[in-house]
Design an enzyme around this catalytic site. Structure first.
Site, PDB file in Angstrom:
ATOM      1  N   ARG A 107     -10.572 -11.271   2.026  1.00  0.00           N
ATOM      2  CA  ARG A 107     -11.486 -12.258   1.435  1.00  0.00           C
ATOM      3  C   ARG A 107     -10.897 -13.659   1.475  1.00  0.00           C
ATOM      4  O   ARG A 107     -11.618 -14.647   1.554  1.00  0.00           O
ATOM      5  CB  ARG A 107     -11.844 -11.820   0.009  1.00  0.00           C
ATOM      6  CG  ARG A 107     -10.665 -11.671  -0.885  1.00  0.00           C
ATOM      7  CD  ARG A 107     -10.981 -10.895  -2.154  1.00  0.00           C
ATOM      8  NE  ARG A 107     -11.065  -9.453  -1.935  1.00  0.00           N
ATOM      9  CZ  ARG A 107     -11.347  -8.566  -2.881  1.00  0.00           C
ATOM     10  NH1 ARG A 107     -11.589  -8.970  -4.117  1.00  0.00           N
ATOM     11  NH2 ARG A 107     -11.404  -7.280  -2.598  1.00  0.00           N
ATOM     12  N   LYS A 123       0.840  -1.198   0.000  1.00  0.00           N
ATOM     13  CA  LYS A 123       0.000   0.000   0.000  1.00  0.00           C
ATOM     14  C   LYS A 123       0.878   1.252   0.000  1.00  0.00           C
ATOM     15  O   LYS A 123       2.000   1.208   0.487  1.00  0.00           O
ATOM     16  CB  LYS A 123      -0.852   0.041   1.280  1.00  0.00           C
ATOM     17  CG  LYS A 123      -2.019  -0.908   1.312  1.00  0.00           C
ATOM     18  CD  LYS A 123      -2.805  -0.739   2.606  1.00  0.00           C
ATOM     19  CE  LYS A 123      -3.975  -1.706   2.685  1.00  0.00           C
ATOM     20  NZ  LYS A 123      -5.026  -1.482   1.695  1.00  0.00           N
TER      21      LYS A 123
HETATM   22  N1  BES Z   1      -8.169  -3.574   4.446  1.00  0.00           N
HETATM   23  C1  BES Z   1      -8.322  -3.206   3.093  1.00  0.00           C
HETATM   24  C2  BES Z   1      -9.607  -2.411   2.845  1.00  0.00           C
HETATM   25  C3  BES Z   1      -9.646  -1.030   3.385  1.00  0.00           C
HETATM   26  C4  BES Z   1      -9.086   0.015   2.691  1.00  0.00           C
HETATM   27  C5  BES Z   1     -10.312  -0.766   4.551  1.00  0.00           C
HETATM   28  C6  BES Z   1      -9.168   1.302   3.182  1.00  0.00           C
HETATM   29  C7  BES Z   1     -10.405   0.507   5.038  1.00  0.00           C
HETATM   30  C8  BES Z   1      -9.832   1.549   4.356  1.00  0.00           C
HETATM   31  C9  BES Z   1      -8.369  -4.433   2.183  1.00  0.00           C
HETATM   32  O1  BES Z   1      -7.605  -5.506   2.598  1.00  0.00           O
HETATM   33  C10 BES Z   1      -7.843  -3.981   0.877  1.00  0.00           C
HETATM   34  O2  BES Z   1      -6.704  -3.593   0.818  1.00  0.00           O
HETATM   35  N2  BES Z   1      -8.661  -4.022  -0.158  1.00  0.00           N
HETATM   36  C11 BES Z   1      -8.288  -3.548  -1.436  1.00  0.00           C
HETATM   37  C12 BES Z   1      -8.841  -4.490  -2.474  1.00  0.00           C
HETATM   38  C13 BES Z   1      -8.273  -4.287  -3.843  1.00  0.00           C
HETATM   39  C14 BES Z   1      -6.834  -4.714  -3.889  1.00  0.00           C
HETATM   40  C15 BES Z   1      -9.095  -5.101  -4.829  1.00  0.00           C
HETATM   41  C16 BES Z   1      -8.860  -2.140  -1.614  1.00  0.00           C
HETATM   42  O3  BES Z   1      -9.959  -1.873  -1.135  1.00  0.00           O
HETATM   43  O4  BES Z   1      -8.161  -1.326  -2.200  1.00  0.00           O
HETATM   44 ZN    ZN Z   2      -5.601  -5.360   1.981  1.00  0.00          ZN
END
Ligand code: BES
Ligand code: ZN
Ligand code: ZN
Length: 500
Positions: free
Chosen positions: A351, A277
């Protein structure tokens, strides 16, 4: 906070200030401190306080003797028919936070007989007062040398003797559930260096030990390997911390009653893994275990209420960090149900972890399964912090949970499961991919991924709490940090289920 409920007038030694709820344009309440009357009337004349919804009037009373209360806080409720239970609670919470910030440690709340004009249920109101007061009093103080002030005692004064027993019972209940939620908020607020998967498991065990009828066990990585939980293990591989699969069981119903299974995402930190990230806001990913923490609060609340139902809580807990042996894009994981998943993005880890838990839940022959997860950033794009996204094929469950969300103020909003989105999860090398082939509809495609592992085996609801699990700046009635999202709506729904 300590709660007492009494009938009649407050003693000046018991409290430092009295909170007095009043309606719009209400005449000075009979029984309110005499010395505050001129301020109340003056404010009404200036129209700076007219009892409108959310208005506050704080009065310092002239010290004309030893036996006089020094402060009063009038809170406006507005018009009776336009006040919801949630708004009422938020007004109480706001009052508590204002007083707490002024370093008051002992407050009183005048549960006026007139309040029943606002809502027909005295019991619900009493529970709401205590619940919101307790939630409002929580501060994340652990890491400060100089702690923020926190209120210590809250006394509720009822007018009618007939109401005393009921109000006492409901205040105790509301305060207890909110205190359980606050413990989960604390655990969610604690950063990842002090909250590893093993710490979350220890919290679950300690919590279970506090409630009767609740038992805890934790599966180690070795046990997960034996079972074939390739999802949890794949996510955890990059971390030196062992993943934990937390299982809590509450038996309040008949032995053979099918249980309700609640599943929570327990990522104690989500760096994204190899699909790292960006740095900005990454610290917020300490909250990626809010689903897990809130799931623990749900089953503890059910146990505290001693509901006559069976409930199971499953919390797969892991870190998601890059590491030499971490999983990489392109890897194929073997999931608990035998499906293979191509990892196209290691940041879509929630997921993968939940998939194994959803399959594990099948063995319980569950009545309903609900999962809570900070699953997608996309749900916050869609709904901001106004509601959790709710996905289910069952109209009946959607309606019942939505209603429970409305009545508690823990809002859930249904989003669709459309075939169009299901088709986007195809992989060229395995049964499915962990992300969609387009960057749109991320919350929906994530829900479809989970649904693959539900496979129609039981009624299921997915709550994506990514937009509501924490409030960076806090709200008028809540401290900054974790909110306990999903707990009150699901507990409220389970309470209704328990009466069936
Ligand atoms: N934990 C994150 C989702 C999230 C993001 C929660 C920002 C709260 C605030 C999750 O594991 C994630 O990173 N999801 C990705 C999915 C994507 C790679 C398809 C996302 O939401 O960007
Ligand atoms: Zn994630
Ligand atoms: Zn995550």
């Amino acid at each position: 906070m300590k709660y007492t409920v009494k009938q009649g007038k407050w003693g000046v030694k018991d409290i430092e200030t009295i909170i007095i709820p009043v309606g719009e344009k209400e005449a000075y309440p009979k029984g309110a401190p005499k010395a505050a009357e001129v301020f109340y009337k003056g404010a009404a004349k200036r129209k700076s306080f007219e009892g409108k919804k959310n208005q506050l009037l704080f009065v310092g009373l002239p010290a004309t003797g030893q036996n006089i209360l020094r402060h009063a806080l009038f809170v406006g409720l507005g018009k009776p028919d336009a006040l919801s239970m949630r708004e009422f609670g938020e007004i109480v919470g706001q009052a508590v936070r204002q007083l707490q910030a002024k370093k008051f440690s002992k407050a009183g709340f005048w549960f006026r007989a007139e309040l029943s004009e606002y809502q027909d249920s005295v019991g619900d109101m009493a529970e709401t007062v205590a619940e919101y007061a307790e939630l409002a009093s929580y501060e994340f103080n652990t890491y400060f040398k100089k702690k923020k002030p926190v209120m210590k005692s809250f006394s509720v004064y009822v007018d009618k003797k007939d109401d005393l027993a009921l109000v006492k019972k409901e205040v105790t209940k509301g305060a207890k559930i909110a205190a359980i939620i606050n413990e989960s908020r604390e655990v969610a607020n604690v950063p990842s260096n002090d909250m590893r998967p093993k710490d979350l498991a220890a919290f679950a065990k300690d919590g279970a030990a506090k409630e009767s009828g609740l038992t805890a066990k934790v599966l180690s990585e070795k046990e997960m390997e034996k079972l074939g939980m390739g999802g949890v293990l794949g996510v955890s591989r990059g971390s030196s911390e062992e993943a934990q699969f937390i299982i809590l069981e509450y038996k309040g119903g008949k032995k053979d009653d099918a249980p309700y299974v609640i599943i929570g995402k327990g990522i104690t930190f989500d760096t994204g893994g190899m699909s790292l990230k960006p740095s900005k806001y990454m610290e917020e990913m300490k909250y990626d275990m809010c689903g897990g923490a809130n799931t623990i609060a749900i089953i503890r609340s059910v146990a505290a209420l001693q509901l006559p139902i069976n409930v199971v809580a499953l919390v797969p807990a892991s870190e998601n960090v890059p590491g030499q042996s971490g999983y990489k894009p392109g890897d194929v994981l073997n999931m608990l149900d035998g499906s293979t998943v191509e990892v196209l993005n290691t940041d879509a880890e929630g997921r993968l972890l939940l998939a194994d838990a959803l399959v594990y839940a099948r063995d319980y022959n569950p009545k309903v399964v609900i999962d809570l997860a900070t699953l997608t950033g996309a749900v916050a794009v869609a709904l901001h912090d106004a509601a959790a996204g709710m996905f289910t094929k069952s109209d009946e469950l959607a309606e019942a949970l939505h209603a429970a969300g409305e009545s508690t103020g823990d809002t859930l909003w249904r989003l669709p499961l459309l075939d169009r989105h299901k088709d986007l999860l195809k992989s060229k090398v395995s049964d499915l991919a962990n992300i969609a082939s387009v960057p749109y509809g991320g919350s929906m495609t994530a829900a479809h991924f989970l649904n693959h592992f539900v496979a129609g085996k039981y009624p299921w609801v997915h709550l994506d709490i990514a937009g509501v699990a924490w409030q960076g700046g806090g709200t008028k009635s809540l401290a900054p940090g974790a909110t306990g999202a999903g707990v009150r709506s699901v507990v409220e729904w389970l309470r209704e289920e328990a009466t069936k």
